[in-house]
Motif scaffolding. Structure first.
Motif, short mmCIF file in Angstrom:
data_model
loop_
_atom_site.label_atom_id
_atom_site.label_comp_id
_atom_site.label_asym_id
_atom_site.label_seq_id
_atom_site.Cartn_x
_atom_site.Cartn_y
_atom_site.Cartn_z
N LYS A 1 0.76 -1.14 0.09
CA LYS A 1 -0.10 -0.06 0.10
C LYS A 1 1.10 1.43 -0.09
O LYS A 1 0.39 2.32 -0.09
N GLY A 2 2.22 1.19 0.07
CA GLY A 2 3.05 2.27 0.03
C GLY A 2 3.23 2.91 1.36
O GLY A 2 3.73 4.12 1.47
N LEU A 3 2.81 2.30 2.31
CA LEU A 3 2.82 2.96 3.92
C LEU A 3 4.17 2.58 4.52
O LEU A 3 4.52 3.03 5.55
N LEU A 4 4.72 1.52 4.07
CA LEU A 4 5.99 1.01 4.76
C LEU A 4 7.10 0.67 3.72
O LEU A 4 6.86 0.42 2.58
N SER A 5 8.36 1.27 4.09
CA SER A 5 9.44 0.69 3.53
C SER A 5 10.07 -0.49 4.04
O SER A 5 9.83 -0.96 5.41
N ARG A 6 11.03 -1.12 3.53
CA ARG A 6 11.62 -2.52 4.01
C ARG A 6 12.82 -2.77 3.33
O ARG A 6 12.90 -2.13 2.30
#
Length: 126
Positions: free
Chosen positions: A50-55
């Motif tokens: 959803k584009g809310l986290l980076s990893r």
């Protein structure tokens, strides 16, 4: 964009913890809620998509970070909800915020006024 209850809790956790892998999130949220590690991993992956986290990959696991701050997400969610009901140039959104502000205390209203002034300055390029 809609967020499930677990997704909201994971975001809250990552805003406070800065970064974590699935096992760390599971230790804090999953076990107390009765969720499996797999459920936590799926939730983190959904939030990433959803584009809310980076990893970033660290060994065999991913380490996750919130990609957006709390205020930016709230603004996006408000825009998503209201876009179906508010036409360009319509004042119902302003009226709704005004109505919602009736529940704010003086300090919160002062802060809101300060934030509005900051937006005016940004718009003018100052």
């Amino acid at each position: 964009m809609q967020l499930g209850e677990l997704e909201k809790q994971v975001l809250q956790y990552l805003w406070n913890a800065s970064e974590a892998d699935a096992k760390q999130v599971h230790a804090v949220l999953g076990q107390s809620r009765g969720n499996s590690l797999n459920t936590i991993q799926s939730t983190l992956d959904r939030l990433f998509k959803k584009g809310l986290l980076s990893r970033t990959k660290q060994g065999h696991a991913y380490c996750y970070r919130a990609k957006v701050d709390r205020e930016a997400l709230i603004a996006t969610l408000i825009t998503n909800v209201t876009s179906d009901f508010v036409e360009d140039g319509e004042h119902s959104l302003i009226a709704a915020f005004s109505s919602a502000s009736a529940n704010l205390d003086d300090a919160q209203l002062d802060k809101l006024e300060q934030l509005i002034e900051q937006q005016r300055k940004l718009r003018k390029g100052n």
